[in-house]
Design a protein around this motif. Sequence first.
Motif, PDB file in Angstrom:
ATOM      1  N   ALA A 185      -8.250  -3.863  -5.958  1.00 57.56           N
ATOM      2  CA  ALA A 185      -7.014  -4.350  -5.342  1.00 57.56           C
ATOM      3  C   ALA A 185      -6.173  -3.156  -4.870  1.00 57.56           C
ATOM      4  CB  ALA A 185      -6.238  -5.211  -6.331  1.00 57.56           C
ATOM      5  N   LEU A 186      -6.131  -2.099  -5.661  1.00 58.82           N
ATOM      6  CA  LEU A 186      -5.398  -0.892  -5.264  1.00 58.82           C
ATOM      7  C   LEU A 186      -6.026  -0.271  -4.018  1.00 58.82           C
ATOM      8  CD1 LEU A 186      -3.178   1.199  -5.826  1.00 58.82           C
ATOM      9  CD2 LEU A 186      -4.838   2.414  -7.266  1.00 58.82           C
ATOM     10  N   GLY A 187      -7.332  -0.182  -3.984  1.00 59.54           N
ATOM     11  CA  GLY A 187      -8.015   0.356  -2.816  1.00 59.54           C
ATOM     12  C   GLY A 187      -7.732  -0.455  -1.562  1.00 59.54           C
ATOM     13  N   ARG A 188      -7.666  -1.773  -1.714  1.00 61.50           N
ATOM     14  CA  ARG A 188      -7.393  -2.638  -0.562  1.00 61.50           C
ATOM     15  C   ARG A 188      -5.986  -2.432  -0.012  1.00 61.50           C
ATOM     16  NH1 ARG A 188     -10.785  -5.615   1.516  1.00 61.50           N
ATOM     17  NH2 ARG A 188     -12.746  -6.017   0.525  1.00 61.50           N
ATOM     18  N   THR A 189      -5.053  -1.955  -0.856  1.00 63.67           N
ATOM     19  CA  THR A 189      -3.693  -1.716  -0.352  1.00 63.67           C
ATOM     20  C   THR A 189      -3.675  -0.594   0.684  1.00 63.67           C
ATOM     21  OG1 THR A 189      -3.063  -0.106  -2.071  1.00 63.67           O
ATOM     22  CG2 THR A 189      -2.628  -2.457  -2.532  1.00 63.67           C
ATOM     23  N   LEU A 190      -4.717   0.214   0.736  1.00 62.81           N
ATOM     24  CA  LEU A 190      -4.789   1.292   1.723  1.00 62.81           C
ATOM     25  C   LEU A 190      -5.212   0.801   3.102  1.00 62.81           C
ATOM     26  CD1 LEU A 190      -6.414   3.994  -0.536  1.00 62.81           C
ATOM     27  CD2 LEU A 190      -4.086   4.019   0.396  1.00 62.81           C
ATOM     28  N   LEU A 191      -5.736  -0.403   3.184  1.00 63.86           N
ATOM     29  CA  LEU A 191      -6.205  -0.916   4.474  1.00 63.86           C
ATOM     30  C   LEU A 191      -5.071  -1.070   5.482  1.00 63.86           C
ATOM     31  CD1 LEU A 191      -8.827  -3.520   3.202  1.00 63.86           C
ATOM     32  CD2 LEU A 191      -9.278  -1.271   4.229  1.00 63.86           C
ATOM     33  N   VAL A 192      -3.902  -1.511   5.036  1.00 62.29           N
ATOM     34  CA  VAL A 192      -2.769  -1.709   5.953  1.00 62.29           C
ATOM     35  C   VAL A 192      -2.263  -0.372   6.492  1.00 62.29           C
ATOM     36  CG1 VAL A 192      -0.385  -2.554   6.151  1.00 62.29           C
ATOM     37  CG2 VAL A 192      -2.124  -3.957   5.022  1.00 62.29           C
ATOM     38  N   PRO A 193      -1.974   0.624   5.630  1.00 61.63           N
ATOM     39  CA  PRO A 193      -1.544   1.904   6.204  1.00 61.63           C
ATOM     40  C   PRO A 193      -2.632   2.567   7.060  1.00 61.63           C
ATOM     41  CG  PRO A 193      -1.364   1.959   3.796  1.00 61.63           C
ATOM     42  CD  PRO A 193      -1.861   0.606   4.194  1.00 61.63           C
ATOM     43  N   MET A 194      -3.893   2.384   6.671  1.00 60.83           N
ATOM     44  CA  MET A 194      -4.970   2.940   7.495  1.00 60.83           C
ATOM     45  C   MET A 194      -5.010   2.256   8.860  1.00 60.83           C
ATOM     46  SD  MET A 194      -7.977   3.594   4.681  1.00 60.83           S
ATOM     47  CE  MET A 194      -9.227   3.922   5.914  1.00 60.83           C
ATOM     48  N   ALA A 195      -4.762   0.955   8.890  1.00 65.47           N
ATOM     49  CA  ALA A 195      -4.719   0.230  10.169  1.00 65.47           C
ATOM     50  C   ALA A 195      -3.567   0.746  11.025  1.00 65.47           C
ATOM     51  CB  ALA A 195      -4.590  -1.276   9.926  1.00 65.47           C
TER      52      ALA A 195
END
Length: 117
Positions: A79-89
């Motif tokens: 879940a923590l790793g998935r939080t990086l998807l938005v800033p990476m986008a």
Amino acid sequence: MFTACSHTASPLRLGGKWTPKIIRCLEGGPRRFSELEVPLRGITPKVLTETLRSMERDALITRTVHVGAPAPVTYALTALGRTLLVPMAACCAWAAEHLPTLLDARDAHEGPAAAPR
């Protein structure tokens, strides 16, 4: 020339060269080590192992050993790793808009003696 934010090139780095690329590879779901090596052309098995261990230590991914002989291992975003998807986008959107300007600035900085792309 690279495209903005493909899994092979990113203008920004997060925790090292390979971390954001691995995050992108795991975005669609768990993958085995060998399944990560294919899209991550150029990464050595040693560096992939070290990066996965670092990401596991930082709670960005989980490593699951399944039943079998040999025991298959999969890696998945937490879940923590998935939080990086938005800033990476957001970084990818920035790159898509500004990459030509960035590349022109690099070319100008390197001068006329720079090799063409």
